[in-house]
Scaffold this motif. Sequence first.
Motif, mmCIF file in Angstrom:
data_model
loop_
_atom_site.group_PDB
_atom_site.id
_atom_site.type_symbol
_atom_site.label_atom_id
_atom_site.label_comp_id
_atom_site.label_asym_id
_atom_site.label_seq_id
_atom_site.Cartn_x
_atom_site.Cartn_y
_atom_site.Cartn_z
ATOM 1 N N PRO A 75 12.340 -17.397 -46.635
ATOM 2 C CA PRO A 75 11.369 -16.534 -46.339
ATOM 3 C C PRO A 75 10.300 -16.203 -47.329
ATOM 4 O O PRO A 75 10.705 -16.788 -48.552
ATOM 5 C CB PRO A 75 12.252 -15.162 -46.167
ATOM 6 C CG PRO A 75 13.369 -15.131 -47.129
ATOM 7 C CD PRO A 75 13.822 -16.820 -46.843
ATOM 8 N N LEU A 79 7.577 -11.176 -47.217
ATOM 9 C CA LEU A 79 8.456 -10.949 -46.412
ATOM 10 C C LEU A 79 10.074 -10.233 -47.134
ATOM 11 O O LEU A 79 10.468 -9.341 -46.687
ATOM 12 C CB LEU A 79 9.173 -11.993 -45.252
ATOM 13 C CG LEU A 79 10.191 -11.602 -44.426
ATOM 14 C CD1 LEU A 79 9.704 -10.509 -43.378
ATOM 15 C CD2 LEU A 79 10.663 -12.997 -43.794
ATOM 16 N N LYS A 82 9.034 -6.706 -48.556
ATOM 17 C CA LYS A 82 8.983 -5.840 -47.134
ATOM 18 C C LYS A 82 10.509 -5.535 -46.716
ATOM 19 O O LYS A 82 10.741 -4.280 -46.495
ATOM 20 C CB LYS A 82 8.462 -6.649 -46.070
ATOM 21 C CG LYS A 82 8.170 -5.627 -44.922
ATOM 22 C CD LYS A 82 7.449 -6.079 -43.608
ATOM 23 C CE LYS A 82 7.438 -5.241 -42.519
ATOM 24 N NZ LYS A 82 6.925 -5.760 -41.262
#
Length: 124
Positions: A75, A79, A82
């Motif tokens: 990732p 990301l 988040k």
Amino acid sequence: MQGTPAPNEHETVGAYALGILDDAEATAFEAHLATCEWCAQQLDELAGMEPMMAALADLPGTGTPAVAESLTVKPSARLSEKLVDEVAERRASKRRRNFYLVGTAAALIIGGPFAAVATTGGGG
């Protein structure tokens, strides 16, 4: 008798699920399966393995390195941040909810007897 020992009935559940037992071994395992709840449960869990392995075998490339490379995804940093933020927010929300539940329970435990006395007139 130096050869390899015969496998335990419980160890053949994977081979049975993949369909690689010969007829005699499959028949013997099926007789065992009729009386063994553990093997039946293991067989249910392994039931989806054969189609998944067949799908993996159909992927382009040969050998496991090609499969591992095609399935490995890293990732992005954004990301990851988040996801960490989302997990932190969910944990904070859960803590707040638990705090409110404990507060409500304490209020009912402490206030309940007073409310009962007040509604019955404190009679004696």
